[in-house]
Write a protein that holds these residues in place. Sequence first.
Motif, PDB file in Angstrom:
ATOM      1  N   TYR A   1       0.821  -1.214   0.000  1.00 49.30           N
ATOM      2  CA  TYR A   1       0.000   0.000   0.000  1.00 49.30           C
ATOM      3  C   TYR A   1       0.858   1.269   0.000  1.00 49.30           C
ATOM      4  O   TYR A   1       0.476   2.284  -0.584  1.00 49.30           O
TER       5      TYR A   1
ATOM      6  N   ALA B   1     -12.397  10.231   4.643  1.00 51.09           N
ATOM      7  CA  ALA B   1     -12.519  10.100   3.185  1.00 51.09           C
ATOM      8  C   ALA B   1     -13.763   9.328   2.775  1.00 51.09           C
ATOM      9  O   ALA B   1     -14.226   9.454   1.644  1.00 51.09           O
ATOM     10  N   ILE B   2     -14.314   8.523   3.685  1.00 55.30           N
ATOM     11  CA  ILE B   2     -15.523   7.772   3.283  1.00 55.30           C
ATOM     12  C   ILE B   2     -16.805   8.549   3.600  1.00 55.30           C
ATOM     13  O   ILE B   2     -17.898   8.023   3.467  1.00 55.30           O
TER      14      ILE B   2
ATOM     15  N   TYR C   1       1.092  10.250   3.808  1.00 58.50           N
ATOM     16  CA  TYR C   1       0.249   9.080   3.527  1.00 58.50           C
ATOM     17  C   TYR C   1       0.995   7.775   3.782  1.00 58.50           C
ATOM     18  O   TYR C   1       0.389   6.767   4.141  1.00 58.50           O
TER      19      TYR C   1
ATOM     20  N   GLN D   1     -12.511  -8.965   7.711  1.00 56.90           N
ATOM     21  CA  GLN D   1     -11.167  -8.411   7.515  1.00 56.90           C
ATOM     22  C   GLN D   1     -11.194  -7.206   6.562  1.00 56.90           C
ATOM     23  O   GLN D   1     -11.336  -6.081   7.030  1.00 56.90           O
ATOM     24  N   GLU D   2     -11.090  -7.444   5.264  1.00 56.67           N
ATOM     25  CA  GLU D   2     -11.008  -6.312   4.319  1.00 56.67           C
ATOM     26  C   GLU D   2     -12.147  -5.299   4.465  1.00 56.67           C
ATOM     27  O   GLU D   2     -11.898  -4.090   4.417  1.00 56.67           O
ATOM     28  N   PRO D   3     -13.421  -5.745   4.641  1.00 61.59           N
ATOM     29  CA  PRO D   3     -14.470  -4.731   4.798  1.00 61.59           C
ATOM     30  C   PRO D   3     -14.212  -3.792   5.982  1.00 61.59           C
ATOM     31  O   PRO D   3     -14.495  -2.593   5.905  1.00 61.59           O
TER      32      PRO D   3
ATOM     33  N   ALA E   1       1.479  10.444  -3.873  1.00 67.77           N
ATOM     34  CA  ALA E   1       0.791  10.980  -2.692  1.00 67.77           C
ATOM     35  C   ALA E   1       1.789  11.720  -1.803  1.00 67.77           C
ATOM     36  O   ALA E   1       2.992  11.413  -1.826  1.00 67.77           O
TER      37      ALA E   1
ATOM     38  N   TYR F   1     -11.150  -3.129   7.213  1.00 71.83           N
ATOM     39  CA  TYR F   1      -9.998  -2.281   6.824  1.00 71.83           C
ATOM     40  C   TYR F   1     -10.505  -1.088   6.011  1.00 71.83           C
ATOM     41  O   TYR F   1      -9.981   0.015   6.108  1.00 71.83           O
ATOM     42  N   LEU F   2     -11.522  -1.344   5.196  1.00 70.06           N
ATOM     43  CA  LEU F   2     -12.077  -0.271   4.356  1.00 70.06           C
ATOM     44  C   LEU F   2     -12.835   0.761   5.195  1.00 70.06           C
ATOM     45  O   LEU F   2     -12.510   1.946   5.154  1.00 70.06           O
TER      46      LEU F   2
ATOM     47  N   VAL G   1     -10.534   4.216  -2.825  1.00 72.89           N
ATOM     48  CA  VAL G   1     -10.573   5.359  -1.895  1.00 72.89           C
ATOM     49  C   VAL G   1      -9.171   5.972  -1.768  1.00 72.89           C
ATOM     50  O   VAL G   1      -9.025   7.198  -1.789  1.00 72.89           O
ATOM     51  N   MET G   2      -8.147   5.116  -1.649  1.00 70.03           N
ATOM     52  CA  MET G   2      -6.773   5.646  -1.567  1.00 70.03           C
ATOM     53  C   MET G   2      -6.479   6.539  -2.772  1.00 70.03           C
ATOM     54  O   MET G   2      -5.912   7.623  -2.643  1.00 70.03           O
TER      55      MET G   2
ATOM     56  N   VAL H   1      -0.394   4.754   6.287  1.00 70.04           N
ATOM     57  CA  VAL H   1      -0.436   3.317   5.985  1.00 70.04           C
ATOM     58  C   VAL H   1       0.341   2.533   7.044  1.00 70.04           C
ATOM     59  O   VAL H   1      -0.107   1.485   7.516  1.00 70.04           O
TER      60      VAL H   1
ATOM     61  N   ILE I   1      -0.547  -4.171  -7.945  1.00 72.41           N
ATOM     62  CA  ILE I   1      -1.303  -2.927  -7.735  1.00 72.41           C
ATOM     63  C   ILE I   1      -0.451  -1.674  -7.920  1.00 72.41           C
ATOM     64  O   ILE I   1      -0.913  -0.570  -7.657  1.00 72.41           O
TER      65      ILE I   1
ATOM     66  N   ARG J   1     -15.443  -9.514   0.575  1.00 73.65           N
ATOM     67  CA  ARG J   1     -14.003  -9.318   0.821  1.00 73.65           C
ATOM     68  C   ARG J   1     -13.270  -8.772  -0.408  1.00 73.65           C
ATOM     69  O   ARG J   1     -12.573  -7.760  -0.303  1.00 73.65           O
TER      70      ARG J   1
ATOM     71  N   TYR K   1       0.692   4.376  -2.904  1.00 76.01           N
ATOM     72  CA  TYR K   1       0.711   5.822  -2.695  1.00 76.01           C
ATOM     73  C   TYR K   1       1.874   6.466  -3.448  1.00 76.01           C
ATOM     74  O   TYR K   1       1.738   7.560  -3.990  1.00 76.01           O
TER      75      TYR K   1
ATOM     76  N   ILE L   1     -10.738  -0.298  -1.144  1.00 74.98           N
ATOM     77  CA  ILE L   1      -9.665   0.361  -0.376  1.00 74.98           C
ATOM     78  C   ILE L   1      -8.756   1.125  -1.343  1.00 74.98           C
ATOM     79  O   ILE L   1      -8.422   2.294  -1.126  1.00 74.98           O
TER      80      ILE L   1
ATOM     81  N   ALA M   1     -14.341  -5.190  -1.044  1.00 68.52           N
ATOM     82  CA  ALA M   1     -13.771  -4.251  -0.065  1.00 68.52           C
ATOM     83  C   ALA M   1     -12.296  -4.014  -0.369  1.00 68.52           C
ATOM     84  O   ALA M   1     -11.800  -2.888  -0.259  1.00 68.52           O
TER      85      ALA M   1
ATOM     86  N   TYR N   1      -5.985   2.347   5.808  1.00 73.29           N
ATOM     87  CA  TYR N   1      -4.952   2.798   4.864  1.00 73.29           C
ATOM     88  C   TYR N   1      -5.152   4.234   4.379  1.00 73.29           C
ATOM     89  O   TYR N   1      -4.435   4.697   3.506  1.00 73.29           O
ATOM     90  N   PHE N   2      -6.150   4.901   4.928  1.00 76.21           N
ATOM     91  CA  PHE N   2      -6.383   6.308   4.540  1.00 76.21           C
ATOM     92  C   PHE N   2      -7.171   6.964   5.677  1.00 76.21           C
ATOM     93  O   PHE N   2      -7.785   6.255   6.499  1.00 76.21           O
TER      94      PHE N   2
ATOM     95  N   VAL O   1      -8.588   9.780  -2.673  1.00 81.51           N
ATOM     96  CA  VAL O   1      -8.149  10.718  -1.625  1.00 81.51           C
ATOM     97  C   VAL O   1      -6.991  11.571  -2.156  1.00 81.51           C
ATOM     98  O   VAL O   1      -6.944  12.785  -1.948  1.00 81.51           O
ATOM     99  N   VAL O   2      -6.094  10.925  -2.879  1.00 79.09           N
ATOM    100  CA  VAL O   2      -4.905  11.638  -3.352  1.00 79.09           C
ATOM    101  C   VAL O   2      -5.194  12.452  -4.607  1.00 79.09           C
ATOM    102  O   VAL O   2      -4.731  13.584  -4.747  1.00 79.09           O
TER     103      VAL O   2
END
Lengths: 279, 296
Positions: free
Chosen positions: A51, A202-203, A64, A187-189, A60, A191-192, B59-60, A68, B209, B49, A55, B56, B52, A197-198, B63-64
């Motif tokens: 991650y 922002a959401i 940032y 997990q990932e949901p 970025a 993290y979101l 959104v990253m 992370v 990525i 999963r 950036y 992520i 999401a 990571y941000f 944001v930038v």
Amino acid sequence: MNDTGIYKAKGFQLFWRTAWARAYPRIVGTFRERSWLFFETLLPVLGTAAYVFVYRAINAPPDYTGFVVVGGAMIAFWLNILWNMASQLYWDKDMGNLELYIISPGPVMAILMGMAIGGLVMSGTRALIILTVSTFLFGVTYQTGSLPLLGAVFLVTMAALYGMGMMFASLFLVSGREAWHISNLLQEPVYLVSGFYFPVKAIGFWGAAAASLIPLTLGLDAIRQLLFTGDPTLGFLPVGMELGILAVLAVIFINGARLALARLEEIGRREGRLIERRR
Amino acid sequence: MKTVGRIMDLPLVRQSDGLRTFITASWLGWQIESNWADPLLFAIYSIARPLAGVMILVVMYSVVTGGAGPEPVFAYIYLGNALYILVGQVITGVSWAVISDREHYRTLRQLYTTPMNGYFYLMGRGVSKLIIAGISVLIVVGIGKIFFHLPLNFAAINWPLFFASTALGIISLAALGLILGSMTMMMARHFWSLGDAVAGGLYLFSGAIFPLDVLPAALRPIGFIFPVTYWLEAARRALLGPQAALFPTFARFSNASLVGILIVFGLVLIVFSSFFYRWSLHRAKEKGLIDMETAY
């Protein structure tokens, strides 16, 4: 001491000794068997690094990278909550330990507390290593605010988070294979929505407000505000307000854990599901 | 089960131990993966999963940059992450089959007393993960096209390149999964993390990525030793055509050379995984690890 010469703890002492007995293997295991260092710190560092490079690929600002790194370190706590708190009583049921807990004189709430204390030490060690290694690798610089406030935010976040873990452990107790799948799903949901990571703002306000039910959302946001004071627009809410909400969440979750445990233990006993093993 | 029965009755399948084992294991894997919940809940679980994970990154990025858009680097990141769903699922799927059979269901010893072909059994157990991951990829890419305006033109997609590279990539991934599954048979600790560790490493070094050019120069060569790197590059080129972001590290590779490299990787990994599986199985039996229940 009774007639047989065996010391029998009662009341708070019994609670504390039970909690310590459950925390002990986790704390000692962390320092005795160090092979976890490779898998449980290298793996999160790799994820964090990916991650960081995203950036960098989109040019970025340097802060940032720090966001992370701090989020990546806090993942250790969330994974500990999912796999070593929420799912733990389910594993214990599967392995036959739960019946031993139930027939022992120690309160099950103390066992949950011990799991939390041990888990906090275990994942705190991992998080510290991940934070140190990643900070060094990516040259993160911190502009810290009040350190006592930072310490307070961290402790209250952990109290709320592990209170949540204790409550989940009770709820997962009546689950079968779903427990494993739910932990996997969270997990990932998370993290979101929690902004690992941000910055969580922002959401959007309502998204972040809903995600604030997960203590790490506000905890992470407050920690970032106190570690990166160079950007005053970073935070979702003022640190003081986040600390207050976290304190309320801690009280709610710890009491919720106590009530859920009593209720689900009763249901489990009545329906004969407390120590059943389904695969 | 009726469909599986019909397939098992086909003359070709009846004559082959490997195929019969593969089909049965695929069906078993699907049952294990899907029968714990009703179809709707299972569908939500399967897609939440990966979705999401890609959100992520969206959104990253937004944001930038102030809003996710159709810039080439966004498409690179989005598609790379979407396709990578297959990598994680296939690689970890096979090694998890060993873990669940040995530690959770405790059936590994019974399985190895049957006349099945163990190599094909593990391959088959990975198929359910491949199906779930394939559906997730389609949904995530579809969402990218509809909501984030990914520059995908279905008429302009180089389908032969896409299918050839993806088929070859999946063969390599399955072989990698078999190697990890074989290693899992010999491990008493940390086997939970093995698949994730490799998938995490590939996520970083394969340019999934971010372009490999962003990595420090000393780390870039690591990416070239994995088939995933070539598959992701070929699949992105196939899907995006001239819109694909080209970075210096892969500029010298033609489409044909990418496919050629994937063929070599596929062959080498399949042969190696077959030998490695046999060696690992023998060693696990010799050391009494085959039916170990560690509760670790």
